[in-house]
Scaffold this motif. Sequence first.
Motif, PDB file in Angstrom:
ATOM      1  N   ARG A 185      -5.487  52.781  75.170  1.00  0.00           N
ATOM      2  CA  ARG A 185      -4.233  52.354  75.794  1.00  0.00           C
ATOM      3  C   ARG A 185      -3.640  53.507  76.614  1.00  0.00           C
ATOM      4  O   ARG A 185      -2.896  53.295  77.560  1.00  0.00           O
ATOM      5  CB  ARG A 185      -3.239  51.910  74.726  1.00  0.00           C
ATOM      6  CG  ARG A 185      -1.978  51.267  75.299  1.00  0.00           C
ATOM      7  CD  ARG A 185      -1.147  50.562  74.256  1.00  0.00           C
ATOM      8  NE  ARG A 185      -0.797  51.426  73.147  1.00  0.00           N
ATOM      9  CZ  ARG A 185      -1.217  51.227  71.897  1.00  0.00           C
ATOM     10  NH1 ARG A 185      -2.000  50.201  71.600  1.00  0.00           N
ATOM     11  NH2 ARG A 185      -0.855  52.040  70.937  1.00  0.00           N
ATOM     12  N   HIS A 186      -4.001  54.736  76.241  1.00  0.00           N
ATOM     13  CA  HIS A 186      -3.471  55.914  76.928  1.00  0.00           C
ATOM     14  C   HIS A 186      -4.458  56.536  77.909  1.00  0.00           C
ATOM     15  O   HIS A 186      -4.044  57.184  78.878  1.00  0.00           O
ATOM     16  CB  HIS A 186      -3.060  56.974  75.901  1.00  0.00           C
ATOM     17  CG  HIS A 186      -1.885  56.583  75.063  1.00  0.00           C
ATOM     18  ND1 HIS A 186      -1.988  55.749  73.970  1.00  0.00           N
ATOM     19  CD2 HIS A 186      -0.566  56.896  75.163  1.00  0.00           C
ATOM     20  CE1 HIS A 186      -0.789  55.579  73.427  1.00  0.00           C
ATOM     21  NE2 HIS A 186       0.083  56.254  74.133  1.00  0.00           N
ATOM     22  N   ARG A 194      -3.869  56.601  81.702  1.00  0.00           N
ATOM     23  CA  ARG A 194      -3.427  55.257  81.985  1.00  0.00           C
ATOM     24  C   ARG A 194      -1.895  55.238  81.946  1.00  0.00           C
ATOM     25  O   ARG A 194      -1.287  56.247  81.552  1.00  0.00           O
ATOM     26  CB  ARG A 194      -4.029  54.281  80.964  1.00  0.00           C
ATOM     27  CG  ARG A 194      -5.496  53.995  81.262  1.00  0.00           C
ATOM     28  CD  ARG A 194      -6.137  53.056  80.285  1.00  0.00           C
ATOM     29  NE  ARG A 194      -7.410  52.550  80.808  1.00  0.00           N
ATOM     30  CZ  ARG A 194      -8.334  51.948  80.097  1.00  0.00           C
ATOM     31  NH1 ARG A 194      -8.150  51.762  78.796  1.00  0.00           N
ATOM     32  NH2 ARG A 194      -9.461  51.525  80.650  1.00  0.00           N
ATOM     33  N   PRO A 195      -1.241  54.148  82.367  1.00  0.00           N
ATOM     34  CA  PRO A 195       0.230  54.119  82.407  1.00  0.00           C
ATOM     35  C   PRO A 195       0.911  54.605  81.147  1.00  0.00           C
ATOM     36  O   PRO A 195       1.869  55.384  81.208  1.00  0.00           O
ATOM     37  CB  PRO A 195       0.525  52.643  82.690  1.00  0.00           C
ATOM     38  CG  PRO A 195      -0.643  52.195  83.506  1.00  0.00           C
ATOM     39  CD  PRO A 195      -1.819  52.914  82.920  1.00  0.00           C
ATOM     40  N   ASP A 196       0.419  54.185  79.960  1.00  0.00           N
ATOM     41  CA  ASP A 196       1.035  54.624  78.708  1.00  0.00           C
ATOM     42  C   ASP A 196       0.875  56.125  78.502  1.00  0.00           C
ATOM     43  O   ASP A 196       1.762  56.791  77.966  1.00  0.00           O
ATOM     44  CB  ASP A 196       0.429  53.875  77.523  1.00  0.00           C
ATOM     45  CG  ASP A 196       1.018  52.486  77.358  1.00  0.00           C
ATOM     46  OD1 ASP A 196       0.637  51.800  76.397  1.00  0.00           O
ATOM     47  OD2 ASP A 196       1.844  52.086  78.201  1.00  0.00           O
ATOM     48  N   LYS A 198       0.550  58.413  80.960  1.00  0.00           N
ATOM     49  CA  LYS A 198       1.450  59.078  81.913  1.00  0.00           C
ATOM     50  C   LYS A 198       2.886  59.041  81.421  1.00  0.00           C
ATOM     51  O   LYS A 198       3.621  60.025  81.523  1.00  0.00           O
ATOM     52  CB  LYS A 198       1.335  58.393  83.277  1.00  0.00           C
ATOM     53  CG  LYS A 198      -0.013  58.573  83.960  1.00  0.00           C
ATOM     54  CD  LYS A 198      -0.052  57.825  85.280  1.00  0.00           C
ATOM     55  CE  LYS A 198      -1.413  58.007  85.965  1.00  0.00           C
ATOM     56  NZ  LYS A 198      -1.478  57.238  87.236  1.00  0.00           N
ATOM     57  N   LYS A 199       3.277  57.910  80.869  1.00  0.00           N
ATOM     58  CA  LYS A 199       4.635  57.753  80.354  1.00  0.00           C
ATOM     59  C   LYS A 199       4.904  58.727  79.210  1.00  0.00           C
ATOM     60  O   LYS A 199       5.981  59.347  79.137  1.00  0.00           O
ATOM     61  CB  LYS A 199       4.842  56.320  79.885  1.00  0.00           C
ATOM     62  CG  LYS A 199       6.242  56.029  79.390  1.00  0.00           C
ATOM     63  CD  LYS A 199       6.385  54.580  78.965  1.00  0.00           C
ATOM     64  CE  LYS A 199       7.778  54.273  78.443  1.00  0.00           C
ATOM     65  NZ  LYS A 199       7.917  52.858  78.022  1.00  0.00           N
ATOM     66  N   LEU A 200       3.907  58.914  78.343  1.00  0.00           N
ATOM     67  CA  LEU A 200       4.073  59.816  77.209  1.00  0.00           C
ATOM     68  C   LEU A 200       4.241  61.261  77.671  1.00  0.00           C
ATOM     69  O   LEU A 200       5.119  61.970  77.183  1.00  0.00           O
ATOM     70  CB  LEU A 200       2.857  59.702  76.275  1.00  0.00           C
ATOM     71  CG  LEU A 200       2.844  60.625  75.044  1.00  0.00           C
ATOM     72  CD1 LEU A 200       4.058  60.380  74.162  1.00  0.00           C
ATOM     73  CD2 LEU A 200       1.565  60.426  74.237  1.00  0.00           C
ATOM     74  N   ASN A 202       5.232  62.272  80.637  1.00  0.00           N
ATOM     75  CA  ASN A 202       6.434  62.401  81.479  1.00  0.00           C
ATOM     76  C   ASN A 202       7.716  62.495  80.659  1.00  0.00           C
ATOM     77  O   ASN A 202       8.763  62.883  81.177  1.00  0.00           O
ATOM     78  CB  ASN A 202       6.552  61.217  82.457  1.00  0.00           C
ATOM     79  CG  ASN A 202       5.517  61.284  83.559  1.00  0.00           C
ATOM     80  OD1 ASN A 202       5.007  62.366  83.882  1.00  0.00           O
ATOM     81  ND2 ASN A 202       5.195  60.141  84.149  1.00  0.00           N
ATOM     82  N   GLN A 203       7.626  62.142  79.377  1.00  0.00           N
ATOM     83  CA  GLN A 203       8.795  62.207  78.504  1.00  0.00           C
ATOM     84  C   GLN A 203       9.106  63.634  78.081  1.00  0.00           C
ATOM     85  O   GLN A 203      10.196  63.917  77.592  1.00  0.00           O
ATOM     86  CB  GLN A 203       8.568  61.355  77.238  1.00  0.00           C
ATOM     87  CG  GLN A 203       8.555  59.843  77.510  1.00  0.00           C
ATOM     88  CD  GLN A 203       8.242  59.052  76.266  1.00  0.00           C
ATOM     89  OE1 GLN A 203       7.850  59.596  75.231  1.00  0.00           O
ATOM     90  NE2 GLN A 203       8.385  57.731  76.356  1.00  0.00           N
TER      91      GLN A 203
END
Length: 204
Positions: A185-186, A194-196, A198-200, A202-203
């Motif tokens: 998923r990551h 993957r989007p998840d 990148k989101k992790l 970027n936090q």
Amino acid sequence: MLIGYMRVSKIDGSQTTDLQRDGLLAAGINPSHLYEDYASGKIEDRPGLINCMKALREGDTLVVWKLDRLGRDLHHLINTVHNLTGRGVGLKVLTGHGAAIDTTTAAGKLVFGIFAALAEFERELISERTLAGLASARARGRKGGRPFKMTAAKLRLAMAAMGKPETRIGYLCKELGISRQTLYRHLSPTGELRPDGKKLLNQL
């Protein structure tokens, strides 16, 4: 044939099975047909109980002094008795709150049926409360359920490892303490974010 089962929680000598043994012997059980455990009732894989269950044959009756000697979890008790019933084995409780249970009689079966119905009702209530709680949390902008086990540190390690052809995904997931689903998923199979993922990152 009557087969007896005894259990006490502590193995330090502060608890004994003497009282249970006397009650089972008085019920007509041969001493050679008694099984015992020194373990918590919450533990399902008890050596004595396992051997006792193996010894039971169709037409036999398992006898316990009190229902909580067989187990402290209602669902485990229900499943155990259903298993016994399916094998043609009865259950009889000598004393305590479950003394009315004797599945070799019609009245005893009725009492146990009530226990089973209450257990099912309890499961449904727990499910309803859980769903209601999640819906309430979502309405307030919170997401329920177990948090993901992936962390930024694990993600970076996975990125570095997946860039190597010798990396075994199963071993990597075990080392990081995550599932394949969480990993993919990551990251892609080639280690790309993957989007998840990148989101992790970027936090931070």
